[in-house]
Each structure stands twice: as structure tokens, then as C-alpha cells.
Write an enzyme that holds these catalytic residues in place. Structure first.
Site, PDB file in Angstrom:
ATOM      1  N   ALA A 254      22.459-102.616  21.103  1.00 22.29           N
ATOM      2  CA  ALA A 254      22.528-102.304  19.677  1.00 22.29           C
ATOM      3  C   ALA A 254      23.955-101.957  19.290  1.00 22.29           C
ATOM      4  O   ALA A 254      24.689-101.352  20.075  1.00 22.29           O
ATOM      5  CB  ALA A 254      21.601-101.139  19.329  1.00 22.29           C
ATOM      6  N   ASP A 255      24.326-102.348  18.101  1.00 26.14           N
ATOM      7  CA  ASP A 255      25.603-101.931  17.540  1.00 26.14           C
ATOM      8  C   ASP A 255      25.429-100.728  16.624  1.00 26.14           C
ATOM      9  O   ASP A 255      26.361 -99.957  16.431  1.00 26.14           O
ATOM     10  CB  ASP A 255      26.243-103.093  16.776  1.00 26.14           C
ATOM     11  CG  ASP A 255      26.883-104.092  17.718  1.00 26.14           C
ATOM     12  OD1 ASP A 255      28.110-104.039  17.874  1.00 26.14           O
ATOM     13  OD2 ASP A 255      26.162-104.895  18.323  1.00 26.14           O
ATOM     14  N   ARG A 256      24.237-100.583  16.065  1.00 26.56           N
ATOM     15  CA  ARG A 256      23.938 -99.404  15.241  1.00 26.56           C
ATOM     16  C   ARG A 256      22.422 -99.276  15.116  1.00 26.56           C
ATOM     17  O   ARG A 256      21.733-100.251  14.821  1.00 26.56           O
ATOM     18  CB  ARG A 256      24.575 -99.528  13.860  1.00 26.56           C
ATOM     19  CG  ARG A 256      24.452 -98.274  12.995  1.00 26.56           C
ATOM     20  CD  ARG A 256      25.082 -98.489  11.608  1.00 26.56           C
ATOM     21  NE  ARG A 256      26.514 -98.721  11.684  1.00 26.56           N
ATOM     22  CZ  ARG A 256      27.449 -97.883  11.248  1.00 26.56           C
ATOM     23  NH1 ARG A 256      27.089 -96.720  10.728  1.00 26.56           N
ATOM     24  NH2 ARG A 256      28.723 -98.196  11.318  1.00 26.56           N
TER      25      ARG A 256
END
Length: 384
Positions: A254-256
Site C-alpha cells: 500500500a502507498d496509503r
């Protein structure tokens, strides 16, 4: 042995130039915050944890160089303003990844607190920054190993109820040593399964249009001799439908992650989550707590980076049979000239499609109300 994509020793920083992978493994020096910014923007380094580490360490290298050259101000206020300005600059290199902004915010708070101390000097502030930057590298590796252990345990416990002691898993993009300080998040879970002799096979998507799966994840899997198969993104549905493959879980990074569990990750993640739900396959997000952004309530608030059309219409690589120590990259056009292109780098997977979020503190599943609740993960941090 896992790859070491980030080397930091004696105040010198080197990173593997991922634009040359998997054909040539070359370390390039990062000597300043500007070098760090360009390395992130040009995707010579990528992966949410890795870009945060490289950004912070790039400024550490620059600060040490200024200090060594005798050009450092004795004023902590002046040095503090310089550091904060550089941190804000570094955040602009990759706005979608929360780890970078989170790291910059934490270091800015540290700088602000340090400058308020009566005995604070420019030299003491730089020393404090360097110490925290080095600890960040150490902690990320430890966190990834914990993520791997928790994730592998969760998957194997559920596989055991189906009479399985070995599992097949599918992953997307690159979330291994090349995307972190080492070991990896989603790929760290797969590494842990492999270490336990519980991995039958890992399938990795090529991850168009930047091909991180084909170039980077496949590179790591071959390096570590894991049983692995590369597929195109559009083959995932057929793979999940095949009884012989029996995929137990899809594990992504995940990036965010928003407060409600909505997750921004590499484009194509959302599609995999939809497929997982239809085929009854567990869909897991593996990410450190620094990726969970409690200030972003839902995925609708996440800014999605859009990249150049050329990433879709062309492909880069050396001509077959011409890979050597000196890499000569060629650009090949794939699409009709003049076609319009939409190229979002990320998409947002709704929390409703996610079965669990694996962190370094444990696995978070939805509560009885059907929602994710992450606050308990941060209670230890708040009290420590």
C-alpha cells in the site's frame, strides 16, 4: 539472502538504480536532497517505505557534508529552517505515498522541538537528525520482518482449516527488498511463507504499465530461488478460476491506507480485489503503521498521481541478447501515434473488498460493525 537496495554507511548513501533492473545491478550515489528528489521522481527508487527512507537519508548526507565542510551555521534556528525547507521539497517528489509525508512531518516536529531547547546549536541539531535517520533504516527492516511473520501465520492458520500446509499466493507490483529497507511488506509475507517451507508457488503480475512485477518482483524471486510464475495483469481472473492453482490469498502492499481502510496502491490493485471477492480468495494489504493515514478519512480524499502517456505507449529495455555490463536501453513504441492516454499510477481499493491489513503490530480485521478500526495499533506509540 535478500537484496540490499539501500546502502547507508559512514554517512554515504547508495541505492540500486531500479530503472536498469533486471538487466544490470548498479548502485548510484545520492549526495544531496536534490539527488534524492530526482531518484524518487524518476523512479530510480520506488515503494512507499523506500522512498521515505531515501528522502530522509539524502538530506542526512547533505547535512553531514555541510558540517564536514565547515559551512554549518551555529544557529539551530537557521539550520532548522534549512532542514524543514528541504523536507517540504522532498515531499513533492511523490505525493501519493503517505510514508514520505509522514516521515517529513515527524522529522519536522523533531527539528522544532530541538530548536526550542536552550542549549540547542546547529551542530547538535544535525547530530540529532542523523541519529534519527539511521534509526529509521533499522526500524523499517525490523517492522518488515514482523509483517512477514504475522501475515504468514494468518494465511497458514486459514489454509490449515482447508487441509493445506502449503499455499499458493498472488502478488502485485513490487513490495520486497527493492521497495523497503529490506525484506519487504507483501513480499515479506511471501518470504516468511517460503522460509517456513509453506510456499507452494507465488504468482506475480507484470504490473503494467511500468512493469514493476516483471522487472523487479520477478528479479527478487529469481534471486532468492522461490517457486514463482509471472503472469500478465489480465490473466489474474483465469488463474483464480483454475482449480489446480488454488490461490489461497492475494497479498499486496500500500502507498496509503485511509482511516476507514480504503487503500491506495499500484494501479490494478482494485481489479484484483474485485476478482478476489468473486472467487472467494482472501485479499490482504501488508503495510507498516506509517502507511495508515488516520488524517485521511476515506479513499476519496487521496490524491492520485498521473504519469506520462509515454509509459503506456512505449516500453524500454535492451535488445535481446545485448545485455552486458554497459546497458544500452532502447525505446519501442507500442501504441498508435496520436491516441489519447490516461495513466493513473495508483487506484483506490474500497475497504469492503479487503479482508485484513497486516502491520508490524499484528493483523487487523474488520470489527463486528464491518469496518476497520486502527486506533489500537497506535496506542503504544502514543504512550511511549
Amino acid at each position: 539472502m535478500s537484496l540490499q537496495a539501500i546502502k547507508y554507511f559512514d554517512n554515504q548513501l547508495q541505492i540500486i538504480d531500479q530503472l536498469q533492473l533486471p538487466f544490470v545491478t548498479e548502485y548510484i550515489p545520492i549526495r544531496s536532497a536534490q539527488d534524492g528528489w530526482y531518484a524518487i521522481k524518476e523512479m530510480r527508487v520506488r515503494g512507499a517505505p523506500a522512498i521515505a527512507i531515501v528522502a530522509i537519508l539524502s538530506l542526512a548526507v547533505e547535512l553531514n557534508e555541510i558540517h564536514t565542510a565547515g559551512k554549518l551555521s551555529s544557529s539551530s534556528e537557521e539550520v532548522g529552517l534549512f532542514i524543514i525547507e528541504k523536507l517540504h521539497y522532498l515531499v513533492t517528489s511523490r505525493p501519493t505515498a503517505v510514508n514520505l509525508a509522514d516521515a517529513a512531518r515527524k522529522f519536522e516536529n523533531m527539528v522544532t522541538e530541538h530548536t526550542r531547547a536552550q542549549d540547542s546549536t546547529g551542530q547538535s541539531l544535525v547530530a540529532a537528525y542523523l541519529k534519527e535517520a539511521e534509526l529509521m533504516l533499522v526500524h523499517d527492516l525490523s517492522d518488515n520482518q514482523n509483517i512477514g511473520e504475522y501475515g504468514a501465520k494468518w494465511i497458514l492458520e486459514r489454509a490449515a482449516t482447508q487441509g493445506q500446509n502449503k499455499v499458493n499466493v498472488l502478488t502485485h507490483c513490487n513490495t520486497g527488498s527493492l521497495a523497503t529497507a529490506g525484506y519487504g511488506t507483501a513480499l515479506g509475507v511471501i518470504r516468511s511463507l517460503h522460509a517456513k517451507n509453506a510456499l507452494n508457488r507465488v504468482y506475480c503480475t507484470e504490473t503494467r504499465p511500468y512493469n514493476q512485477g516483471a522487472r523487479l518482483t520477478a528479479y527478487e524471486l529469481v534471486h532468492e530461488k522461490m517457486p514463482a510464475t509471472l503472469i500478465t495483469d489480465s490473466m489474474a481472473a483465469s488463474l483464480l478460476a483454475k482449480s489446480h492453482s488454488k490461490v489461497s490469498a492475494i497479498v499486496v502492499g500500500a502507498d496509503r491506507v485511509a482511516a476507514n481502510g480504503d487503500t491506495a496502491n499500484k494501479i490494478g490493485t482494485y481489479a484484483l480485489a474485485v476478482l478476489a471477492k468473486y472467487h472467494g480468495v482472501k485479499f490482504l494489504v501488508a503495510a507498516p503503521r506509517t502507511t495508515i493515514d488516520r488524517g485521511t478519512l476515506t479513499g476519496t480524499e487521496i490524491v492520485i498521481e498521473e504519469r506520462a502517456p509515454s509509459e503506456v505507449t512505449t516500453i524500454k529495455g535492451p535488445l535481446q541478447g545485448r545485455v552486458g555490463d554497459t546497458l544500452q536501453m532502447e525505446t519501442i513504441q507500442l501504441a498508435a501515434t496520436g491516441i489519447d492516454v490516461w495513466n493513473p499510477a495508483f487506484d483506490v481499493t474500497p475497504a469492503a473488498l479487503i479482508d485484513a491489513v497486516i502491520t508490524e503490530k499484528g493483523v487487523v480485521e474488520k470489527g463486528s460493525d464491518g469496518f476497520f478500526h486502527f486506533d489500537a495499533l497506535f496506542e503504544e506509540s502514543a504512550s511511549s
